[in-house]
Design an enzyme around this catalytic site. Structure first.
Site, PDB file in Angstrom:
ATOM      1  N   CYS A  47      46.055  45.533  23.113  1.00  0.00           N
ATOM      2  CA  CYS A  47      46.270  44.184  23.641  1.00  0.00           C
ATOM      3  C   CYS A  47      47.766  43.913  23.739  1.00  0.00           C
ATOM      4  CB  CYS A  47      45.593  43.182  22.697  1.00  0.00           C
ATOM      5  SG  CYS A  47      45.900  41.461  23.091  1.00  0.00           S
ATOM      6  N   SER A  49      49.386  41.481  22.734  1.00  0.00           N
ATOM      7  CA  SER A  49      49.923  40.940  21.474  1.00  0.00           C
ATOM      8  C   SER A  49      50.361  42.054  20.525  1.00  0.00           C
ATOM      9  CB  SER A  49      48.889  40.056  20.783  1.00  0.00           C
ATOM     10  OG  SER A  49      48.495  39.012  21.629  1.00  0.00           O
ATOM     11  N   HIS A  52      53.706  42.909  21.598  1.00  0.00           N
ATOM     12  CA  HIS A  52      54.669  41.888  21.157  1.00  0.00           C
ATOM     13  C   HIS A  52      55.176  42.198  19.745  1.00  0.00           C
ATOM     14  CE1 HIS A  52      54.243  39.522  24.669  1.00  0.00           C
ATOM     15  NE2 HIS A  52      53.109  38.911  24.368  1.00  0.00           N
ATOM     16  N   HIS A  68      44.130  44.600  16.609  1.00  0.00           N
ATOM     17  CA  HIS A  68      43.301  43.447  16.209  1.00  0.00           C
ATOM     18  C   HIS A  68      42.077  43.261  17.097  1.00  0.00           C
ATOM     19  CE1 HIS A  68      45.866  41.975  19.418  1.00  0.00           C
ATOM     20  NE2 HIS A  68      44.972  41.036  19.630  1.00  0.00           N
ATOM     21  N   CYS A 175      38.978  40.243  21.088  1.00  0.00           N
ATOM     22  CA  CYS A 175      40.161  39.479  21.500  1.00  0.00           C
ATOM     23  C   CYS A 175      40.142  39.159  22.985  1.00  0.00           C
ATOM     24  CB  CYS A 175      41.475  40.191  21.148  1.00  0.00           C
ATOM     25  SG  CYS A 175      42.913  39.232  21.681  1.00  0.00           S
TER      26      CYS A 175
END
Length: 375
Positions: A47, A49, A52, A68, A175
């Site tokens: 993902c 994120s 990031h 996650h 997610c």
């Protein structure tokens, strides 16, 4: 031979420092303590994120085992665990649901106060880690840490799902899919016959489109500067797609004209300040609803004209599509099994876990929608 109660040695992708590749290491995963669950990972998605974390825009303590969005099978449970048992198929929850805090007790709230996103500690709920590598403790990520063959999560951060579900697909419900789909059906509450605009046609944007379609929207306009994404957007439900670079005037004016005075619902699924204001501006001034779906946590402040809201627009955002995680994830998996939505269109690449860095390269180059890593 049972591994319950014993330390498990396995492979995990450790991020030792920012802006460096993941390092496949042998880690030691401690057994679950009371109210904790140890999971054997089967599949995990990559993902934005997670990227990031690598870039440093999502600040979390390092070194860390990130990841996650995943699905796996319960290996063992700590004492007092009642909602899952060994052998259950499960999805870890990066937004927990403790059921006791004021957010969990509120009918609309889903951002449980036990989350590790607001002020990341990088630990289990008790403040300690279950991961060790080269003699050092390694931090957890969002209470999930799925880039590992085994992980330990708190019971409030895991949901039991249908035993027949294909884990290499339903991991996306952990997610990306739920974040987008819920933004349409739960946060915006898209209505039958409405017109929607979706800014950003990545995996989450496509999931927003699926949600708009499921809610009965009549027109769904995809907006992206990469026209290569238009065919897939139309495949999942977009009725038309526009590229802002094809117009001399601002895209909010184009969309307002296309929709006879503004769209009913707009979604910003990019995480840019300028497009957030654009998405708000293009929705109908008296009753339009605009939802912020994606944003890096280090984002700057934005300036906007409050008259945009005074006329009657609504501007809102949510984590994980507004879904209460432990309640909703099993239902979303059941809906997938009942063919109420498809996940295949979101999956462009499947790689073995060891090729995690290749998977991140695909994300950064824009070649992939979702890459699934299998263990």
């Amino acid at each position: 031979m049972s591994t319950a109660g014993k330390v498990i040695k396995c492979k995990a992708a450790v991020l030792w420092e920012e802006k460096k590749p993941f390092s496949i290491e042998e880690v030691e995963v401690a057994p679950p303590k009371a109210h904790e669950v140890r999971i054997k990972m089967v599949a995990t998605g990559i993902c934005r994120s997670d990227d990031h974390v690598v870039s440093g825009t999502l600040v979390t303590p390092l070194p860390v085992i990130a990841g996650h969005e995943a699905a796996g099978i319960v290996e063992s449970i700590g004492e007092g665990v009642t909602t899952v048992r060994p052998g259950d198929k499960v999805i870890p929850l990066f937004t927990p649901q403790c059921g006791k805090c004021r957010v969990c007790k509120h009918p609309e709230g889903n951002f449980c106060l036990k989350n590790d996103l607001s002020m990341p500690r990088g630990t289990m709920q008790d403040g300690t880690s279950r991961f060790t590598c080269r003699g050092k403790p390694i931090h957890h990520f969002l209470g999930t840490s799925t880039f590992s063959q085994y992980t330990v999560v708190d019971e409030i951060s895991v949901a039991k799902i249908d035993a027949a579900s294909p884990l290499e697909k339903v991991c996306l419900i952990g997610c990306g899919f739920s974040t987008g789909y819920g933004s349409a059906v739960k946060v915006a509450k898209v209505t039958q016959g409405s017109t929607c605009a979706v800014f950003g046609l990545g995996g989450v944007g496509l999931s927003v489109i699926m949600g708009c379609k499921a809610a009965g929207a009549a027109r769904i306009i995809g907006v992206d500067i990469n026209k290569d994404k238009f065919a897939k957007a139309k495949e999942v439900g977009a009725t038309e797609c526009v590229n802002p670079q094809d117009y001399k005037k601002p895209i909010q004016e184009v969309l307002t004209e296309m929709s006879n005075g503004g769209v009913d619902f707009s979604f910003e699924v990019i995480g840019r300040l300028d497009t957030m204001v654009t998405a708000l501006s293009c929705c109908q001034e008296a009753y339009g609803v605009s939802v912020i779906v994606g944003v890096p946590p280090d984002s700057q402040n934005l300036s906007m004209n409050p008259m945009l809201l005074l006329s009657g627009r609504t501007w809102k955002g949510a984590i994980f599509g507004g879904f209460k995680s432990k309640d909703s994830v099993p239902k979303l998996v059941a809906d997938f099994m009942a063919k109420k939505f498809a996940l295949d269109p979101l999956i462009t690449h499947v790689l073995p876990f060891e090729k995690i860095n290749e998977g991140f390269d695909l994300l950064r180059s824009g070649e992939s929608i979702r890459t699934i890593l299998t263990f």
